[in-house]
Design an enzyme around this catalytic site. Structure first.
Site, PDB file in Angstrom:
ATOM      1  N   CYS A  26       1.071  -1.015   0.360  1.00 26.99           N
ATOM      2  CA  CYS A  26      -0.503  -0.281   0.047  1.00 26.99           C
ATOM      3  C   CYS A  26       1.244   1.381   0.022  1.00 26.99           C
ATOM      4  CB  CYS A  26      -0.795  -0.033   0.522  1.00 26.99           C
ATOM      5  SG  CYS A  26       0.389  -0.301   2.688  1.00 26.99           S
ATOM      6  N   HIS A 524      -7.804   4.886  -1.381  1.00 28.13           N
ATOM      7  CA  HIS A 524      -7.956   5.555  -0.106  1.00 28.13           C
ATOM      8  C   HIS A 524      -6.879   6.365   0.796  1.00 28.13           C
ATOM      9  CE1 HIS A 524      -4.392   2.134   0.775  1.00 28.13           C
ATOM     10  NE2 HIS A 524      -4.735   2.396   1.870  1.00 28.13           N
TER      11      HIS A 524
END
EC number: 2.7.1.211
Length: 619
Positions: A26, A524
């Site tokens: 991520c 996100h």
């Protein structure tokens, strides 16, 4: 420790590639699913330079790397190839369409390459021995070794049957039976091209030796047919009847439809490439030779392997492989120039370690470890590869065996057109070296430190005012105590000073005029850099929301955008996040906190709006 070394050290301390079931990354960390979590040495990992911390989150072992995670992940990808269904990385599973097809072909072909590469090298050596008159081309020794070099190409469907069965998770021996059917010499009358089973189902009698797609298509069908019968037939008689029915159903469909479809698809693709090359050898050489390095950079170069093999099968040689050789030599030469021109010892060592593998045909270390940093050198290598490939193509350069394009595989290029290969390589080396020398530092974000003046330079892109800087909230909501956050990366402020906010309206606003420095594909998380102060913040929505794969997020900006204070940059569905049992808290991290003398945080717990300060900074 550079990114490659860090990736290698991480791999060692988590128990090696054999202990990794799957992985992804991520915005801030590597996320690993380990087969045996006890093999991960957290103490050693935490002590590695560049690792900010580790944590166990559910079934994920997370290694926190901060802003360098993408570069380390790129190196990690090279060290831990996930080529079968059992070990497919999380990111790979998310791909679809053309990307999935190309990845499937690559993962099927790659395990079958060693004997093919060996056969190509051996065939090149045989060409060399015969051309130089060192042996009689009709002698028993040459006949024997020629058979050895040909057999892996002739029986290529058998090799692909095994790797296809592993990829599609079906029985390898059933797949080999289908390959045997493709290669079976049916006893038919001379000139007969069609046989009919059951009196009406036509089967084309085609030479499937050295073919690629027919067996892959056939094994794919076998997987689905066998899975159906395995589910329907009782275990007591499953081995007998499931296998029998699977072959009886699969074989006619494969031979009547899928195998011819694969055969003619491959033939027409090869003919299309041949037409393009014949239409303009110069233009096709420039395009293919100059873009191959970019395909390697994106991991897409293996997609050309079936076309190269089909070229060899259809025409006896591959011009694409000759063009790939020029690109390989170009990247290696550009890296060699960097070795001589770089001032720092560490950079010289990295470049030198990448040069030898590159000249042998493995360019990933050179591209990922060296050329991606020196963009001018990467551009020079692309141009040099394109010019060299164009020259080689015009002069008829051909490869007569499927090999890894590099200096060791030169014997496979010997034969008609070999002079074009030599001239193309010389042109490639000269053009790549000269352009690298000129362009090496032209497009870098930063100049090499040794080439700067002796004066201390201001490296932080901020204004020179002395005093306080404030960063206002990007969220309307309530400040949440950090100790209530279950993710230690944020609660322990490993990435930098952090404030957690519960959003009231599910909207993220720009807290200052900024450039969008990073946007994660799952939407996100966003990284921003203030245009006025140089402050860098990471806005991370929710905990473990990467698992939503972007669902519930509406991103309004993209990486590289210049945005204004107060501009809406992201909206998110709080209910969607909570319905997946995830925390929807917004985490705002000042990621370059260490660059400032002091940073004070807003510790209030009441409602906060866009005019309230989150951080007060003294520089």
């Amino acid at each position: 420790m550079n990114n490659r070394e860090l990736a290698e050290a991480i791999l060692k301390e988590v128990g090696g590639a054999q202990n990794i079931h799957s992985y992804a990354n991520c915005m801030t960390r590597l996320r690993l699913q380990l087969k045996d979590e006890s093999k991960a040495n957290r103490t050693a990992l935490n002590e590695l330079a560049g690792v900010l911390g580790t944590q166990q989150q559910g079934n994920q072992f997370q290694i926190i790397l901060g802003g360098k995670v993408l570069k380390v992940a790129n190196e990690f990808n090279e060290l831990v190839p996930m080529n079968n269904e059992e070990n497919v990385g999380v990111e790979e599973k998310k791909k679809g369409g053309i990307s999935n097809v190309l990845n499937t072909l690559s993962s099927i072909l790659t395990p079958a390459l060693p004997p093919i590469i060996a056969g190509g090298l051996l065939k090149g050596l045989i060409f060399m021995v015969i051309n130089f008159g060192w042996a009689n081309g009709n002698g028993d020794t040459i006949i024997f070794f020629n058979g050895l070099s040909d057999c892996m190409f002739y029986f290529f469907p058998f090799l692909l049957a095994v790797s296809s069965a592993k990829k599609f998770k079906t029985n390898e021996y059933m797949a080999l039976a289908l390959a045997g059917l493709l290669m079976y010499p049916f006893a038919i009358a001379d000139g007969q091209q069609i046989i009919r089973i059951f009196g009406f189902v036509p089967i084309a009698v085609v030479d499937y030796s050295a073919s690629v797609l027919p067996i892959i298509f056939s094994v794919w069908l076998l997987k689905h047919v066998k899975r159906f019968f395995d589910a329907k037939i009782p275990e007591m008689v499953n081995m007998v009847f499931s296998s029998l029915l699977s072959l009886v159903i699969t074989a006619p469909i494969a031979m009547c439809l899928l195998a011819p479809l694969g055969y003619y698809t491959g033939e027409y693709v090869a003919l299309g490439v041949k037409w393009l090359i014949d239409f303009s050898p110069l233009l096709s050489g420039l395009i293919i030779g100059s873009t191959r390095a970019l395909l390697v950079l994106g991991g897409m170069h293996h997609a050309l392997n079936p076309i190269m093999q089909q070229e060899i099968s259809s025409f006896g040689g591959s011009q694409l492989l000759a063009m790939a050789l020029m690109s390989t030599i170009a990247q290696a030469t550009a890296t060699l120039v960097i070795y001589f021109r770089a001032k720092q010892t560490e950079e010289k060592q990295v470049a030198l370690s990448a040069v030898v593998p590159a000249y042998l045909g493995i360019t990933e270390p050179a591209i990922y470890g060296v050329l991606i940093k020196y963009r001018g050198a990467l551009i020079a290598g692309c141009i040099g590869g394109g010019v060299g490939a164009a020259v080689s193509n015009v002069m008829g350069g051909v490869c007569y065996g499927f090999v890894m394009p590099g200096l060791l595989s030169l014997p496979a290029f010997m034969g008609k057109g070999f002079f074009g290969i030599i001239v193309g390589m010389i042109v490639t080396i000269v053009v790549s070296a000269v352009l690298t020398f000129i362009l090496m530092n032209r497009f870098n974000e930063k100049e090499e430190p040794e080439e700067r003046t002796g004066k201390t330079e201001q490296t932080t892109p901020i204004d020179l005012r002395i005093g306080d800087v404030t960063i206002q909230s990007p969220v309307i909501g309530e400040i949440v105590p950090l100790e209530s956050i279950s993710d230690a990366t944020f609660s322990n402020e490993i990435l930098g000073k952090t404030i957690a906010i519960s959003s009231l309206d599910g909207t993220i606003y720009a807290p200052f005029d900024a450039e969008v420095k990073a946007v994660f594909p799952t939407k996100h998380a966003i990284g921003l850099e203030s245009l006025a102060t140089g402050a860098e913040i990471l806005i991370h929505v929710g905990l473990d929301t990467v698992t939503l794969d972007g669902k519930g997020f509406n991103l309004k900006v993209k990486q590289g955008d210049k945005i204004e204070k107060g501009q809406t940059i992201l909206t998110f569905d709080k209910a969607k996040i909570r319905s997946n049992q995830l925390n929807d808290v917004v985490l705002v991290v000042l990621t370059n906190s260490e660059q400032f003398k002091s940073v004070d945080k807003n510790q209030r717990t009441e409602t906060i709006n866009l005019e309230n300060d989150l951080f007060s900074i003294i520089r």
